[in-house]
Design a protein around this motif. Structure first.
Motif, mmCIF file in Angstrom:
data_model
loop_
_atom_site.group_PDB
_atom_site.id
_atom_site.type_symbol
_atom_site.label_atom_id
_atom_site.label_comp_id
_atom_site.label_asym_id
_atom_site.label_seq_id
_atom_site.Cartn_x
_atom_site.Cartn_y
_atom_site.Cartn_z
ATOM 1 N N GLU A 136 6.169 -21.443 42.457
ATOM 2 C CA GLU A 136 5.251 -22.163 41.571
ATOM 3 C C GLU A 136 4.340 -21.166 40.884
ATOM 4 N N TRP A 138 1.307 -21.038 38.183
ATOM 5 C CA TRP A 138 0.308 -21.836 37.466
ATOM 6 C C TRP A 138 -0.586 -20.909 36.658
ATOM 7 N N ARG A 182 1.934 -25.269 34.488
ATOM 8 C CA ARG A 182 2.979 -24.698 35.346
ATOM 9 C C ARG A 182 4.080 -24.081 34.500
#
Length: 187
Positions: A136, A138, A182
């Motif tokens: 992930e 971000w 994201r």
């Protein structure tokens, strides 16, 4: 001071109180953080680290004991009751080797960057990263981070509300806003 004098750089301690209302995750807490800022750490990095802590806040969360100078530990981790890392959080622009190691050590790896996310994505593209598809990444709103940096004080109090990955920071009489975006890693 003479040429032989040694100047030791020490960390600066920040006390940050955050009234957290994260409706995306259903987390409502009052956080009292004591954060050490390493001399090599920028204000933007420090603030991204503090916001990442709030955005990931859950039982078992902690900043690395060695701070930003600890190469074998995540910047922020969430550990279960046995001490195993469940979430490994990095800040800024970690390299592929570090993310590869993190993905082998933890079921979930998250990067919060306050820098140009496109640059990070192009640097990581095609690199060997364990479970790259689950990583992930971000991107913090850079304008929000710079506005917070302008207000940085060793004692800070603010409210942080999170709704649909939009961040609302109420500090004094001002409300600062920024989006959390994201970026998928295509390896």
């Amino acid at each position: 001071m003479g040429a032989d004098a040694v100047v030791a750089l020490t960390a600066t301690i920040y006390n940050v109180e955050i009234d957290l209302a994260d409706s995306d995750r259903g987390v409502y807490e009052s956080l009292a953080l004591r954060v050490a800022r390493h001399p090599s750490e920028s204000e933007e990095y420090l603030l991204t680290r503090v916001l990442a802590y709030a955005l990931e806040f859950t039982s078992g969360i902690a900043f690395s004991a060695g701070g930003v100078s600890e190469p074998d530990e995540p910047t922020i981790s969430v550990r279960d009751l046995t001490g195993r890392i469940q979430v490994w959080v990095e800040i800024g622009n970690p390299d592929a080797a570090r993310l590869h190691k993190a993905a082998k050590a933890s079921p979930r790896v998250v990067v919060y960057t306050h820098k140009d996310p496109e640059q990070l994505m192009s640097r990581l593209a095609g690199e060997r990263i364990h479970r790259a598809e689950a990583l992930e990444i971000w991107a913090m709103d850079r304008h929000l981070i710079s506005q917070l940096a302008a207000r940085l004080d060793r004692r800070m109090t603010f409210a942080l509300s999170v709704t649909d990955r939009e961040l609302y920071v109420s500090i004094g009489t001002d409300t600062l806003t920024g989006r959390l975006v994201r970026y998928p890693l295509n390896s």
